[in-house]
Design an enzyme around this catalytic site. Structure first.
Site, PDB file in Angstrom:
ATOM      1  N   LYS A 124     -37.737 -14.170  46.394  1.00 26.38           N
ATOM      2  CA  LYS A 124     -36.930 -13.642  45.294  1.00 26.38           C
ATOM      3  C   LYS A 124     -35.581 -14.357  45.321  1.00 26.38           C
ATOM      4  O   LYS A 124     -34.721 -14.071  46.152  1.00 26.38           O
ATOM      5  CB  LYS A 124     -36.688 -12.135  45.417  1.00 26.38           C
ATOM      6  CG  LYS A 124     -36.126 -11.568  44.115  1.00 26.38           C
ATOM      7  CD  LYS A 124     -35.172 -10.401  44.300  1.00 26.38           C
ATOM      8  CE  LYS A 124     -33.739 -10.778  44.390  1.00 26.38           C
ATOM      9  NZ  LYS A 124     -33.109 -11.365  43.187  1.00 26.38           N
TER      10      LYS A 124
ATOM     11  N   CYS B 165     -20.972 -18.561  53.523  1.00 27.75           N
ATOM     12  CA  CYS B 165     -20.988 -17.429  54.452  1.00 27.75           C
ATOM     13  C   CYS B 165     -20.177 -17.714  55.712  1.00 27.75           C
ATOM     14  O   CYS B 165     -19.538 -16.818  56.240  1.00 27.75           O
ATOM     15  CB  CYS B 165     -22.408 -17.013  54.780  1.00 27.75           C
ATOM     16  SG  CYS B 165     -23.453 -18.371  55.255  1.00 27.75           S
TER      17      CYS B 165
ATOM     18  N   GLY C 134     -27.801  -6.119  53.080  1.00 24.81           N
ATOM     19  CA  GLY C 134     -28.620  -6.420  54.261  1.00 24.81           C
ATOM     20  C   GLY C 134     -28.943  -5.163  55.061  1.00 24.81           C
ATOM     21  O   GLY C 134     -30.057  -5.006  55.558  1.00 24.81           O
TER      22      GLY C 134
ATOM     23  N   GLU D  49     -29.339 -12.615  57.538  1.00 24.83           N
ATOM     24  CA  GLU D  49     -28.169 -13.518  57.601  1.00 24.83           C
ATOM     25  C   GLU D  49     -27.137 -12.934  56.660  1.00 24.83           C
ATOM     26  O   GLU D  49     -27.328 -12.956  55.443  1.00 24.83           O
ATOM     27  CB  GLU D  49     -28.540 -14.918  57.077  1.00 24.83           C
ATOM     28  CG  GLU D  49     -29.572 -15.652  57.881  1.00 24.83           C
ATOM     29  CD  GLU D  49     -29.014 -16.188  59.181  1.00 24.83           C
ATOM     30  OE1 GLU D  49     -27.793 -16.117  59.390  1.00 24.83           O
ATOM     31  OE2 GLU D  49     -29.835 -16.652  59.991  1.00 24.83           O
TER      32      GLU D  49
ATOM     33  N   GLU E 265     -14.591  -9.875  53.480  1.00 30.21           N
ATOM     34  CA  GLU E 265     -15.071 -11.189  53.037  1.00 30.21           C
ATOM     35  C   GLU E 265     -14.727 -11.355  51.558  1.00 30.21           C
ATOM     36  O   GLU E 265     -15.155 -10.569  50.722  1.00 30.21           O
ATOM     37  CB  GLU E 265     -16.586 -11.256  53.236  1.00 30.21           C
ATOM     38  CG  GLU E 265     -17.177 -12.603  52.910  1.00 30.21           C
ATOM     39  CD  GLU E 265     -18.697 -12.644  53.067  1.00 30.21           C
ATOM     40  OE1 GLU E 265     -19.366 -11.649  52.735  1.00 30.21           O
ATOM     41  OE2 GLU E 265     -19.201 -13.679  53.507  1.00 30.21           O
TER      42      GLU E 265
ATOM     43  N   GLY F   8     -27.566 -12.643  52.474  1.00 25.98           N
ATOM     44  CA  GLY F   8     -26.710 -12.052  51.449  1.00 25.98           C
ATOM     45  C   GLY F   8     -25.620 -11.228  52.097  1.00 25.98           C
ATOM     46  O   GLY F   8     -25.215 -11.501  53.230  1.00 25.98           O
ATOM     47  N   SER F   9     -25.170 -10.222  51.395  1.00 23.16           N
ATOM     48  CA  SER F   9     -24.029  -9.449  51.872  1.00 23.16           C
ATOM     49  C   SER F   9     -24.452  -8.442  52.945  1.00 23.16           C
ATOM     50  O   SER F   9     -25.612  -8.023  53.002  1.00 23.16           O
ATOM     51  CB  SER F   9     -23.386  -8.712  50.696  1.00 23.16           C
ATOM     52  OG  SER F   9     -24.316  -7.810  50.143  1.00 23.16           O
ATOM     53  N   THR F  10     -23.518  -8.035  53.757  1.00 21.81           N
ATOM     54  CA  THR F  10     -23.821  -7.080  54.826  1.00 21.81           C
ATOM     55  C   THR F  10     -24.294  -5.730  54.276  1.00 21.81           C
ATOM     56  O   THR F  10     -25.306  -5.207  54.758  1.00 21.81           O
ATOM     57  CB  THR F  10     -22.613  -6.952  55.775  1.00 21.81           C
ATOM     58  OG1 THR F  10     -22.454  -8.213  56.443  1.00 21.81           O
ATOM     59  CG2 THR F  10     -22.810  -5.862  56.809  1.00 21.81           C
TER      60      THR F  10
HETATM   61  P1  NAP Z   1     -26.152  -9.570  47.627  1.00 20.30           P
HETATM   62  O1  NAP Z   1     -25.924  -8.530  46.617  1.00 20.30           O
HETATM   63  O2  NAP Z   1     -26.303  -9.162  49.040  1.00 20.30           O
HETATM   64  O3  NAP Z   1     -27.439 -10.416  47.145  1.00 20.30           O
HETATM   65  C1  NAP Z   1     -28.275 -11.193  47.983  1.00 20.30           C
HETATM   66  C2  NAP Z   1     -29.703 -11.069  47.487  1.00 20.30           C
HETATM   67  O4  NAP Z   1     -30.142  -9.711  47.640  1.00 20.30           O
HETATM   68  C3  NAP Z   1     -29.879 -11.391  46.007  1.00 20.30           C
HETATM   69  O5  NAP Z   1     -31.127 -12.003  45.807  1.00 20.30           O
HETATM   70  C4  NAP Z   1     -29.858 -10.007  45.373  1.00 20.30           C
HETATM   71  O6  NAP Z   1     -30.482  -9.960  44.121  1.00 20.30           O
HETATM   72  C5  NAP Z   1     -30.621  -9.214  46.408  1.00 20.30           C
HETATM   73  N1  NAP Z   1     -30.396  -7.767  46.329  1.00 20.30           N
HETATM   74  C6  NAP Z   1     -29.412  -7.103  45.699  1.00 20.30           C
HETATM   75  N2  NAP Z   1     -29.567  -5.766  45.849  1.00 20.30           N
HETATM   76  C7  NAP Z   1     -30.680  -5.593  46.587  1.00 20.30           C
HETATM   77  C8  NAP Z   1     -31.375  -4.447  47.088  1.00 20.30           C
HETATM   78  N3  NAP Z   1     -30.956  -3.210  46.861  1.00 20.30           N
HETATM   79  N4  NAP Z   1     -32.488  -4.639  47.837  1.00 20.30           N
HETATM   80  C9  NAP Z   1     -32.928  -5.891  48.114  1.00 20.30           C
HETATM   81  N5  NAP Z   1     -32.324  -6.996  47.647  1.00 20.30           N
HETATM   82  C10 NAP Z   1     -31.213  -6.859  46.905  1.00 20.30           C
HETATM   83  O7  NAP Z   1     -25.027 -10.605  47.540  1.00 20.30           O
HETATM   84  P2  NAP Z   1     -24.425 -11.139  46.173  1.00 20.30           P
HETATM   85  O8  NAP Z   1     -24.356 -10.101  45.104  1.00 20.30           O
HETATM   86  O9  NAP Z   1     -25.197 -12.353  45.864  1.00 20.30           O
HETATM   87  O10 NAP Z   1     -22.960 -11.407  46.614  1.00 20.30           O
HETATM   88  C11 NAP Z   1     -22.145 -10.306  46.988  1.00 20.30           C
HETATM   89  C12 NAP Z   1     -21.415 -10.638  48.234  1.00 20.30           C
HETATM   90  O11 NAP Z   1     -22.329 -10.935  49.298  1.00 20.30           O
HETATM   91  C13 NAP Z   1     -20.598 -11.884  48.107  1.00 20.30           C
HETATM   92  O12 NAP Z   1     -19.408 -11.689  47.432  1.00 20.30           O
HETATM   93  C14 NAP Z   1     -20.430 -12.210  49.563  1.00 20.30           C
HETATM   94  O13 NAP Z   1     -19.451 -11.373  50.098  1.00 20.30           O
HETATM   95  C15 NAP Z   1     -21.760 -11.884  50.156  1.00 20.30           C
HETATM   96  N6  NAP Z   1     -22.667 -13.037  50.270  1.00 20.30           N
HETATM   97  C16 NAP Z   1     -22.945 -13.543  51.506  1.00 20.30           C
HETATM   98  C17 NAP Z   1     -23.805 -14.623  51.641  1.00 20.30           C
HETATM   99  C18 NAP Z   1     -24.148 -15.231  52.966  1.00 20.30           C
HETATM  100  O14 NAP Z   1     -24.731 -16.299  52.999  1.00 20.30           O
HETATM  101  N7  NAP Z   1     -23.847 -14.625  54.078  1.00 20.30           N
HETATM  102  C19 NAP Z   1     -24.397 -15.162  50.514  1.00 20.30           C
HETATM  103  C20 NAP Z   1     -24.114 -14.610  49.262  1.00 20.30           C
HETATM  104  C21 NAP Z   1     -23.273 -13.542  49.180  1.00 20.30           C
HETATM  105  P3  NAP Z   1     -29.662 -10.156  42.734  1.00 20.30           P
HETATM  106  O15 NAP Z   1     -28.366 -10.778  43.083  1.00 20.30           O
HETATM  107  O16 NAP Z   1     -30.550 -11.033  41.945  1.00 20.30           O
HETATM  108  O17 NAP Z   1     -29.523  -8.802  42.147  1.00 20.30           O
END
Ligand code: NAP
Ligand code: MG
Length: 503
Positions: free
Chosen positions: A200, A309, A258, A275, A406, A253-255
């Site tokens: 996904k 990240c 996660g 991660e 972050e 993705g985000s903590t």
């Molecule tokens: P995120 O919300 O954690 O998204 C990461 C992935 O998880 C996306 O594919 C997202 O889908 C999916 N997701 C969202 N809600 C979910 C749920 N309830 N269950 C399972 N999967 C779900 O991160 P983001 O919105 O992309 O960014 C938000 C913050 O996360 C950033 O501002 C940053 O602080 C952090 N971040 C960290 C990393 C890293 O590499 N460590 C990478 C990206 C972001 P959709 O987005 O398609 O809804």
């Protein structure tokens, strides 16, 4: 595609191959078929340098996910993939890497217009990293071995050995900051050991993954081995996390998300790799070359406009050089070119979305409110596009929100330290532990510090030196497990202990 995006793509002479790809309606890839969402829903993919609509992406449903999991399940349980001779899997993964290489410029364009990032950075880092990751893990396919063991105390005679068996169907949930490369970090090892996958991508950045799926098919990887379901995290990601047909979840993705994914996955004891976020400290000592180090520190935070990240986002500088160092850093930051992602000289590209831009600007405002001193940047340049200037704060304190949270944008927070012990205490004062950097030429000091820093990667005199042969992952709330390196393989393998009792 709307006219502003079309004009942007024309201005930078985007390749015909990319235009053709966008002309084919983006479709999900399930069991080797190209399909729309089962309820026909789509979402808009926005081009971040213009704010215009680039493409319409299928918004998958739980039913679509079920079909993808069934295809992956069938291919794993009954199909050829996991039973293929390892050298044959290796050959197919190299063929995929060859196709990625042949299409690298196009993939970089797609990544740039979908995510917003610099096309040059996309080519050199994201796409090259994707190719290298598949090549590295291709070689591992034929090197997965159990071991024979001598029981240490049990009376009697035995033949005892372990078998390494692929864990099964892997669900991969991918963020938007390095869409293709993060996917490669999940898929390279999984496919090499014989797992099948359902991916996904982030809704904001699904396009490169869909182009990748075309290359998977072209490489001759059997249908159902790789499946792509686009759509919302709250629908597809959430359903994956608790899907009984998935054996392992690997998430970046985000903590907070996660944590939700991890909890759901443990309900039926899925294997989990997480991660997550970071707020990585950078320690600069007084023996460094100020200009060169300022440049390296700036690259470490401003690369990909800080949407990284392991970005070096907290800077601690020895008090004797603090002012001079910040001056050099600000000079360098002011010289970084803020431009649309397709501009070949772009260094600072837009934020991925208007929402991310708002969030970063909100943090900058919070920093000012909390009394941090703004040294440079801090503004959103005139639109269009979701830009934020490279921003440096001085005289921060560790209890400030901008130091603890972050930001995920081009914002560096800094303060001075006196002693080495103080530097370590400041660096470790975070819920995160993804990475840390030390700049010093004092060998004794560097080696003294490395074991004290609570971080999954410690970079010395550089930042984000990343390679498929080296594991990547977090201490503390930055995650669970490791991607890359031989360390990742075990997270995709079950170890079976076999005991044969001899009469
Ligand atoms: P995120 O919300 O954690 O998204 C990461 C992935 O998880 C996306 O594919 C997202 O889908 C999916 N997701 C969202 N809600 C979910 C749920 N309830 N269950 C399972 N999967 C779900 O991160 P983001 O919105 O992309 O960014 C938000 C913050 O996360 C950033 O501002 C940053 O602080 C952090 N971040 C960290 C990393 C890293 O590499 N460590 C990478 C990206 C972001 P959709 O987005 O398609 O809804
Ligand atoms: Mg997009």
């Amino acid at each position: 595609m709307d006219t502003t995006v079309k004009a942007y793509l024309d201005r930078y002479q985007v390749s015909q191959a990319t235009l053709d790809f966008l002309d084919r309606q983006p479709r999900m890839f399930i069991g080797g078929d190209w399909v729309a969402s089962s309820d026909g829903a789509v979402s808009e993919s926005i081009e971040p340098s213009t704010g215009g609509v680039l493409a319409l992406i299928p918004e998958g449903t739980a039913e679509d996910l079920d079909r993808a999991v069934a295809a992956a399940r069938h291919q794993f349980d009954e199909g050829a993939w996991s039973r293929l001779k390892p050298l044959e899997r290796e050959r197919l993964l190299h063929r995929l890497a060859d196709l990625l290489e042949a299409n690298a410029d196009q993939l970089a364009e797609i990544e740039s217009i979908d995510m917003g990032k610099s096309v040059a950075q996309a080519r050199d880092v994201d796409i090259q990293g994707t190719i290298d990751t598949f090549r590295y893990f291709a070689g591992w396919a034929s090197k997965i071995q159990g071991r024979s063991a001598e029981p240490a105390s049990l009376p009697g005679s035995y033949v005892a050995y372990t078998r390494k068996e692929a864990v099964g169907v892997v669900g991969s949930i991918i963020p938007w900051n390095f869409p293709l490369q993060t996917m490669a970090w999940k898929l390279g090892a999984a496919l090499a050991v014989g797992c099948t996958v359902v991916v996904k991508p982030a809704e904001l950045t699904s396009l490169s993954t869909l182009r990748f799926a075309e290359l998977v098919q072209e490489a001759g990887i059997p249908d159902g081995v790789v499946n792509i379901v686009t759509g919302r995290g709250s629908v597809i990601g959430a359903a994956m996390s608790c899907h009984s047909g998935i054996d392992k979840i690997t998430f970046t993705g985000s903590t907070p998300v996660g944590q939700t994914v991890g909890r759901a996955a443990l309900d039926d004891m899925k294997r989990v790799t997480l991660e997550l976020g970071g707020k990585s400290p950078v320690l600069v000592f007084d023996d460094v070359d100020i200009e060169a180090t300022a440049e390296a520190v700036a690259q470490g935070i401003f690369f990909n406009s800080g949407q990284v990240c392991d970005a070096g986002s907290r800077l601690y500088v020895h008090e004797s050089i603090y002012d001079r160092f910040l001056e050099a850093l600000a000079d360098y930051a002011r010289g970084l070119k803020v431009a649309p992602g397709l501009d070949p000289d772009c260094f600072i590209s837009p934020m991925v979305s208007a929402k991310q831009q708002d969030s970063v600007l909100g943090y900058i405002e919070a920093g000012k409110q909390e009394g941090a001193r703004l040294v440079c940047g801090g503004q959103a340049p005139e639109g269009p596009g979701f830009f934020v200037e490279p921003t440096l704060f001085a005289d921060c304190r560790n209890d400030m929100k901008i130091v603890q949270e972050e930001i995920f944008g081009p914002v560096l927070v800094s303060q001075a330290f006196g002693s080495e012990a103080e530097a370590v205490a400041l660096a470790n004062d975070s819920i995160y532990g993804l990475a840390a950097a030390i700049y010093s030429n004092d060998l004794n000091r560097v080696h003294r510090l490395i074991p004290q820093l609570k971080a999954g990667s410690v970079y010395v005199n550089a930042h984000s030196t990343i390679d498929p042969a080296m594991p990547f992952g977090g201490y503390k709330q930055s995650g669970v497990g490791r991607d890359l390196g031989p360390e990742q393989l075990d997270s995709l393998l079950e170890t079976k202990s076999v005991w044969i009792t001899l009469g």
